[in-house]
Design a protein around this motif. Structure first.
Motif, short mmCIF file in Angstrom:
data_model
loop_
_atom_site.label_atom_id
_atom_site.label_comp_id
_atom_site.label_asym_id
_atom_site.label_seq_id
_atom_site.Cartn_x
_atom_site.Cartn_y
_atom_site.Cartn_z
N MET A 1 0.80 -1.14 0.07
CA MET A 1 0.02 -0.11 -0.02
C MET A 1 0.79 1.40 -0.03
SD MET A 1 -2.96 1.35 2.73
CE MET A 1 -1.88 0.90 4.31
N ALA A 2 0.76 2.09 -0.95
CA ALA A 2 1.58 3.23 -0.97
C ALA A 2 0.65 4.45 0.01
CB ALA A 2 1.47 3.83 -2.44
N VAL A 3 1.42 5.00 0.83
CA VAL A 3 1.02 6.03 1.63
C VAL A 3 1.68 7.75 1.48
CG1 VAL A 3 0.70 6.61 4.10
CG2 VAL A 3 0.64 4.13 3.26
N VAL A 4 0.58 8.54 1.37
CA VAL A 4 1.02 9.66 1.15
C VAL A 4 0.70 10.46 2.12
CG1 VAL A 4 1.25 9.55 -1.37
CG2 VAL A 4 -0.90 10.23 -0.14
N LEU A 5 1.24 11.79 2.35
CA LEU A 5 0.75 12.82 3.16
C LEU A 5 0.02 13.83 2.34
CD1 LEU A 5 3.88 13.29 5.56
CD2 LEU A 5 1.84 11.94 6.16
N ARG A 6 -0.98 14.36 2.49
CA ARG A 6 -1.57 15.27 1.67
C ARG A 6 -2.79 15.96 2.24
NH1 ARG A 6 -4.21 11.14 -2.70
NH2 ARG A 6 -6.00 10.46 -1.41
N ASN A 54 1.53 17.79 14.02
CA ASN A 54 1.97 16.94 15.00
C ASN A 54 3.13 16.39 14.43
OD1 ASN A 54 2.81 15.10 16.63
ND2 ASN A 54 0.61 14.44 17.08
N GLU A 55 4.24 17.10 14.80
CA GLU A 55 5.58 16.87 14.12
C GLU A 55 6.16 15.52 14.34
OE1 GLU A 55 9.01 19.61 14.68
OE2 GLU A 55 7.32 21.50 14.62
N GLU A 56 6.06 14.69 15.50
CA GLU A 56 6.25 13.27 16.11
C GLU A 56 5.50 12.45 14.99
OE1 GLU A 56 5.82 12.72 20.05
OE2 GLU A 56 6.65 14.59 20.51
N ARG A 57 4.28 12.60 14.79
CA ARG A 57 3.50 11.79 13.86
C ARG A 57 4.13 11.82 12.50
NH1 ARG A 57 2.52 7.18 15.81
NH2 ARG A 57 0.88 6.89 14.17
N ALA A 58 4.35 13.13 11.98
CA ALA A 58 4.69 13.35 10.55
C ALA A 58 5.92 12.45 10.44
CB ALA A 58 4.51 14.79 10.44
N LYS A 59 7.17 12.66 11.38
CA LYS A 59 8.08 12.17 11.17
C LYS A 59 8.15 10.35 11.42
CE LYS A 59 10.88 15.84 13.05
NZ LYS A 59 11.89 16.45 14.30
N GLN A 64 8.37 5.71 7.83
CA GLN A 64 7.51 4.38 7.49
C GLN A 64 7.36 4.19 5.92
OE1 GLN A 64 6.83 1.66 9.49
NE2 GLN A 64 7.58 3.06 11.07
N GLY A 65 7.99 5.39 5.25
CA GLY A 65 7.95 5.41 3.70
C GLY A 65 6.89 6.31 3.02
N ALA A 66 6.06 7.05 3.80
CA ALA A 66 4.95 7.65 3.30
C ALA A 66 5.57 8.84 2.42
CB ALA A 66 4.18 8.60 4.36
N GLN A 67 4.97 9.32 1.33
CA GLN A 67 5.64 10.33 0.77
C GLN A 67 4.49 11.63 0.72
OE1 GLN A 67 8.48 10.11 -1.31
NE2 GLN A 67 8.71 8.11 -0.59
N PRO A 68 5.31 12.75 0.94
CA PRO A 68 4.60 14.02 0.95
C PRO A 68 4.44 14.36 -0.47
CG PRO A 68 6.88 14.50 1.41
CD PRO A 68 6.81 13.00 1.19
N SER A 69 2.91 14.97 -0.63
CA SER A 69 2.34 15.60 -2.04
C SER A 69 3.24 16.80 -2.31
CB SER A 69 1.01 15.65 -1.67
OG SER A 69 0.58 16.65 -0.95
N GLU A 70 2.98 17.28 -3.32
CA GLU A 70 3.68 18.50 -3.98
C GLU A 70 3.30 19.62 -3.03
OE1 GLU A 70 5.93 19.27 -6.33
OE2 GLU A 70 6.50 17.28 -6.44
#
Length: 71
Positions: A1-6, A54-59, A64-70
């Motif tokens: 499963m590909a995970v992203v931050l968006r 929440n910086e701790e959870r973002a890190k 874990q391999g999540a990619q941030p969006s543009e």
């Protein structure tokens, strides 16, 4: 499963408000989130209140391999 931050848009017309979320890459923009990390309010005039995360959870998710969006 590909995970992203968006960003997930909520709010009314001409008054955007976004939640910063961890989502599956295949999920639609306003779909179900795995976890919500914070919010972004581009219209809020108060300095320092328009971006909260929440910086701790973002890190954690980035490790874990999540990619941030543009955005």
């Amino acid at each position: 499963m590909a995970v992203v931050l968006r960003l997930k848009r909520i709010g009314r017309k001409n008054r955007p408000f976004y939640r910063i979320c961890v989502m599956d890459k295949r999920t639609r923009r306003d779909g179900r989130a795995i976890e919500e990390l914070g919010h972004y309010d581009p219209v809020n005039p108060e300095k320092g209140k328009h971006f909260v995360i929440n910086e701790e959870r973002a890190k954690h998710w980035l490790k874990q391999g999540a990619q941030p969006s543009e955005t």
